[in-house]
Design an enzyme around this catalytic site. Sequence first.
Site, PDB file in Angstrom:
ATOM      1  N   ARG A 129       6.755   1.966   1.871  1.00 54.72           N
ATOM      2  CA  ARG A 129       7.488   3.145   1.388  1.00 54.72           C
ATOM      3  C   ARG A 129       8.981   3.006   1.640  1.00 54.72           C
ATOM      4  O   ARG A 129       9.803   3.368   0.795  1.00 54.72           O
ATOM      5  CB  ARG A 129       6.943   4.422   2.037  1.00 54.72           C
ATOM      6  CG  ARG A 129       5.576   4.810   1.494  1.00 54.72           C
ATOM      7  CD  ARG A 129       5.199   6.224   1.865  1.00 54.72           C
ATOM      8  NE  ARG A 129       5.099   6.422   3.299  1.00 54.72           N
ATOM      9  CZ  ARG A 129       4.021   6.824   3.929  1.00 54.72           C
ATOM     10  NH1 ARG A 129       2.915   7.069   3.253  1.00 54.72           N
ATOM     11  NH2 ARG A 129       4.026   6.990   5.234  1.00 54.72           N
ATOM     12  N   LEU A 169       0.845  -1.187   0.000  1.00 55.49           N
ATOM     13  CA  LEU A 169       0.000   0.000   0.000  1.00 55.49           C
ATOM     14  C   LEU A 169       0.882   1.240   0.000  1.00 55.49           C
ATOM     15  O   LEU A 169       1.883   1.290   0.711  1.00 55.49           O
ATOM     16  CB  LEU A 169      -0.892   0.024   1.249  1.00 55.49           C
ATOM     17  CG  LEU A 169      -1.862  -1.126   1.423  1.00 55.49           C
ATOM     18  CD1 LEU A 169      -2.531  -1.047   2.792  1.00 55.49           C
ATOM     19  CD2 LEU A 169      -2.902  -1.115   0.319  1.00 55.49           C
ATOM     20  N   THR A 194       0.269   3.928   1.343  1.00 50.02           N
ATOM     21  CA  THR A 194       0.178   4.596   2.640  1.00 50.02           C
ATOM     22  C   THR A 194       0.906   3.836   3.751  1.00 50.02           C
ATOM     23  O   THR A 194       0.971   4.313   4.879  1.00 50.02           O
ATOM     24  CB  THR A 194      -1.303   4.762   3.045  1.00 50.02           C
ATOM     25  OG1 THR A 194      -1.918   3.486   3.052  1.00 50.02           O
ATOM     26  CG2 THR A 194      -2.031   5.698   2.092  1.00 50.02           C
ATOM     27  N   CYS A 195       1.459   2.687   3.452  1.00 47.35           N
ATOM     28  CA  CYS A 195       2.150   1.849   4.435  1.00 47.35           C
ATOM     29  C   CYS A 195       3.602   2.309   4.574  1.00 47.35           C
ATOM     30  O   CYS A 195       4.346   2.350   3.581  1.00 47.35           O
ATOM     31  CB  CYS A 195       2.080   0.387   3.990  1.00 47.35           C
ATOM     32  SG  CYS A 195       3.088  -0.737   4.975  1.00 47.35           S
ATOM     33  N   ASP A 196       4.014   2.657   5.793  1.00 45.82           N
ATOM     34  CA  ASP A 196       5.380   3.122   6.023  1.00 45.82           C
ATOM     35  C   ASP A 196       6.421   2.087   5.621  1.00 45.82           C
ATOM     36  O   ASP A 196       7.446   2.420   5.023  1.00 45.82           O
ATOM     37  CB  ASP A 196       5.589   3.487   7.495  1.00 45.82           C
ATOM     38  CG  ASP A 196       4.850   4.753   7.896  1.00 45.82           C
ATOM     39  OD1 ASP A 196       4.511   5.563   6.999  1.00 45.82           O
ATOM     40  OD2 ASP A 196       4.617   4.940   9.101  1.00 45.82           O
TER      41      ASP A 196
END
Length: 104
Positions: free
Chosen positions: A13, A6, A8-10
Amino acid sequence: MKIYGLKTCDTCRKAVKTSGGALQDVRENPLTPEELGRFWATFGDALVNRKSTTWRQLSEAERAEEPLALLAAHPTLMKRPVVEKDGQLWLGWGPDVRAELGFA
């Protein structure tokens, strides 16, 4: 290198930033039944994140459903990231995975 997760997943990223790989956001661009089947064949039950908010929000009846159907219906249930390099798959972005991929 391809990273499934995702945006939005740290952790996802971090994996993209460290590896320079391309991210496929499984919420925006869902996995095909073939991809899900391949991931399940490789990781089995470990692919389902039973600690996630999504899992906690499911009813007991939903939790009892076939895992691949659950993952298809709720992509955020997938433990992430799934990293693919040269046809081989890894689950997560822990020190062991980074070391195997040469990013220790």
